[in-house]
Enzyme design. Structure first.
Site, PDB file in Angstrom:
ATOM      1  N   HIS A  92       0.827  -1.220   0.000  1.00  0.00           N
ATOM      2  CA  HIS A  92       0.000   0.000   0.000  1.00  0.00           C
ATOM      3  C   HIS A  92       0.857   1.265   0.000  1.00  0.00           C
ATOM      4  O   HIS A  92       0.416   2.312   0.478  1.00  0.00           O
ATOM      5  CB  HIS A  92      -0.958   0.048   1.202  1.00  0.00           C
ATOM      6  CG  HIS A  92      -1.694  -1.230   1.435  1.00  0.00           C
ATOM      7  ND1 HIS A  92      -2.950  -1.488   0.926  1.00  0.00           N
ATOM      8  CD2 HIS A  92      -1.331  -2.356   2.104  1.00  0.00           C
ATOM      9  CE1 HIS A  92      -3.343  -2.702   1.287  1.00  0.00           C
ATOM     10  NE2 HIS A  92      -2.370  -3.252   2.003  1.00  0.00           N
ATOM     11  N   SER A 128      14.325  21.305 -16.833  1.00  0.00           N
ATOM     12  CA  SER A 128      13.108  22.079 -17.054  1.00  0.00           C
ATOM     13  C   SER A 128      13.457  23.369 -17.784  1.00  0.00           C
ATOM     14  O   SER A 128      14.535  23.931 -17.566  1.00  0.00           O
ATOM     15  CB  SER A 128      12.459  22.388 -15.707  1.00  0.00           C
ATOM     16  OG  SER A 128      11.657  23.547 -15.807  1.00  0.00           O
ATOM     17  N   LYS A 145      15.637  21.756 -11.647  1.00  0.00           N
ATOM     18  CA  LYS A 145      14.993  20.467 -11.911  1.00  0.00           C
ATOM     19  C   LYS A 145      15.892  19.454 -12.614  1.00  0.00           C
ATOM     20  O   LYS A 145      16.677  19.787 -13.473  1.00  0.00           O
ATOM     21  CB  LYS A 145      13.736  20.669 -12.768  1.00  0.00           C
ATOM     22  CG  LYS A 145      12.602  21.400 -12.098  1.00  0.00           C
ATOM     23  CD  LYS A 145      11.969  20.613 -10.956  1.00  0.00           C
ATOM     24  CE  LYS A 145      11.304  19.358 -11.410  1.00  0.00           C
ATOM     25  NZ  LYS A 145       9.924  19.571 -11.832  1.00  0.00           N
ATOM     26  N   GLU A 158       9.393   8.068 -16.960  1.00  0.00           N
ATOM     27  CA  GLU A 158       7.994   8.481 -17.129  1.00  0.00           C
ATOM     28  C   GLU A 158       7.466   8.088 -18.502  1.00  0.00           C
ATOM     29  O   GLU A 158       6.324   7.645 -18.644  1.00  0.00           O
ATOM     30  CB  GLU A 158       7.869   9.997 -16.958  1.00  0.00           C
ATOM     31  CG  GLU A 158       8.170  10.480 -15.547  1.00  0.00           C
ATOM     32  CD  GLU A 158       8.351  11.988 -15.529  1.00  0.00           C
ATOM     33  OE1 GLU A 158       7.351  12.707 -15.635  1.00  0.00           O
ATOM     34  OE2 GLU A 158       9.501  12.448 -15.428  1.00  0.00           O
TER      35      GLU A 158
END
Ligand code: ARG
Length: 481
Positions: free
Chosen positions: A155, A276, A282, A289
């Site tokens: 979980h 970024s 970043k 992804e």
């Protein structure tokens, strides 16, 4: 003039040409198409269906077409619809009307199926090898982290501590099943449809076994209607791929989570991250992804083909031309994902200290306190209750189990003694899980051994079959010795 123009009184509407044409995407099978034709015409010669002199001309012509395409001098035309008719046209341009004899005893229906089998058996083998490289990288990393403890989660809540090597081995194990599924599918891909004709076989005395031998197929479709109608070999590949992508997507999700500042368990190498355009600080795990994101198209390709096939009457229907783009797309998507994940795993930096710190600041040794009480003869259900109360006490008093004094421990149960500290120490907790498949160091070492053995077996399998799929090495199949 169309190759099938005889029956028609008008040229095809331009929109129909464009709508029905597959040349924009099936041209990538041009090598397979030529190799299939070389084997076919060699067989026509061997069986006395065409005179050897004509066979020689056609073979020479096909090789000229091959050279022309390789030099970038060939032009594929929408008007000639697909790769098969484009190449046949080129052949006829090259050697004249005798080129028109190539299609004797053959249909585009068995031809296209053959091209697809030739194409997929090669690509499937490449993908299996790429998956092996990823397995190898994960095995290597796992071996380096047999002392690195981290929280295991259920979980996404800290559950029980595990070795980082153990966590990685879970993916090695998944990939093993992916590879097994694919080698199993490969058996059904390496079967020859050629000789099936349009649907009912042919009136010419062809020798399908000879073609199968030339093209290194391990089997021949026994029913010609089936050979030209089914695309289940592609469905299987797409299904295997969908499952593989599910695994890669979960791995990528973990890479994303682990590399977040909140977790900070790993750092991906700069080479495999992007920045970024506005936020200078970043460093984004874009590749991970994108693998996760591209899983969607791989699932989509599976559903696309299943839906195309559903309800099609036997035998060939033009709907089946829709089998290709999804297959090509899945091949390219898997290639990209596997080729990138392997070096990403090899180069990622593992922050063992952060992982250990996480394990010592949580309650992931709570099960072990319960097991400790059980060993002191308390029923597990009661032990669960006692430990639950101790955890609640710790939360209220802002501490962890190991921060309690012996007196505090004993306020929950009199059977607890000094040895509890040893029993709840993270190394003890991990190594106490010492049964087959568990996270104790010795067990993980065993798992690494088992999967190295599997990897060797896959190596042997590749070795045994890789010669068969090399399309370039088949280019001389038809040439008379
Ligand atoms: N381009 C076609 C395909 O990919 C080749 C087979 C065409 N056969 C036919 N009977 N029209 O499916």
């Amino acid at each position: 003039m169309k190759l099938w123009g005889g029956r028609f009184t008008k040229p095809t509407n331009q929109l129909v040409d464009e709508y029905t044409s597959s040349i924009s995407f099936d041209q990538q099978m041009w090598r397979q198409d030529i190799v299939g034709s070389l084997a076919h015409v060699a067989m026509l010669g061997k069986c006395g269906i065409l005179p050897m002199e004509e066979v020689r001309q056609i073979i020479a012509g096909l090789k000229k077409v091959k050279d022309k395409i390789e030099r970038g001098q060939a032009e594929f035309l929408v008007a000639h619809e697909d790769v098969h008719m484009n190449i046949e046209k080129m052949l006829i341009e090259e050697i004249g009307p005798v080129g028109g004899k190539l299609h004797t005893g053959r249909s585009r229906n068995d031809q296209v199926a053959t091209d697809m089998h030739l194409y997929l058996r090669e690509k499937l083998m490449e993908i299996i090898q790429l998956a092996m490289y990823l397995q190898e990288a994960l095995l290597e990393k796992a071996g380096q982290h047999l002392d690195t403890v981290m929280p295991g989660y259920t979980h996404l809540q800290r559950a029980q501590p595990v070795l980082f090597g153990y966590h990685l081995m879970a993916y090695v194990s998944m990939l093993q099943r992916d590879i097994e599924r694919m080698t199993e599918t490969w058996k059904r891909v390496n079967v020859l449809p050629l000789g099936a004709g349009a649907l009912a076989g042919t009136t010419f005395p062809i020798d399908r076994a000879f073609v199968a031998e030339l093209l290194q197929f391990d089997g021949i479709y026994q029913n010609s209607m089936d050979a030209v109608s089914d695309r289940d070999f592609i469905v299987e590949f797409l299904a295997d791929s969908a499952i593989l992508m599910a695994h890669l997507s979960r791995l990528c999700e973990e890479l994303v989570i682990w590399s977040s500042q909140e977790f900070s368990f790993i750092e991906l190498d700069d080479e495999f991250c992007t920045g970024s355009s506005i936020m200078p600080q970043k460093k984004n795990p874009d590749v991970a992804e994108l693998v996760r994101g591209k899983t969607g198209r791989v699932y989509g390709n599976l559903f696309g083909l299943l839906t195309v096939l559903k309800g099609l009457p036997l035998a060939y229907n033009k709907d089946m031309q829709e089998d290709k783009e999804g297959m090509f797309d899945t091949v390219a998507t898997l290639h990209g994902a596997l080729a990138l994940l392997t070096p990403m795993i090899s180069t990622m930096q593992v922050k063992a200290d952060r992982m250990r710190q996480a394990v010592t600041q949580d309650f992931s040794n709570a099960t072990d306190l319960a097991d400790y009480l059980v060993r002191k003869n308390m029923p597990f259900r009661q032990a669960h209750e006692v430990v639950g109360k101790a955890v609640l006490y710790c939360i209220e008093n802002n501490k962890y189990l190991l921060d309690m004094s012996l007196a505090e421990f004993q306020s929950f149960s009199g059977v607890i003694g000094e040895d509890v500290y040893e029993a709840l120490a993270v190394e003890t907790v991990v190594n106490a899980r010492n049964v087959l498949g568990a996270t104790a160091r010795g067990q993980v070492e065993e798992q690494i051994k088992v999967f190295r053995k599997h990897l060797e077996q896959t190596h042997d399998w590749v070795e045994k079959n890789s010669q068969k799929v090399m399309i370039e090495s088949l280019i001389d199949v038809g040439s008379p010795a």
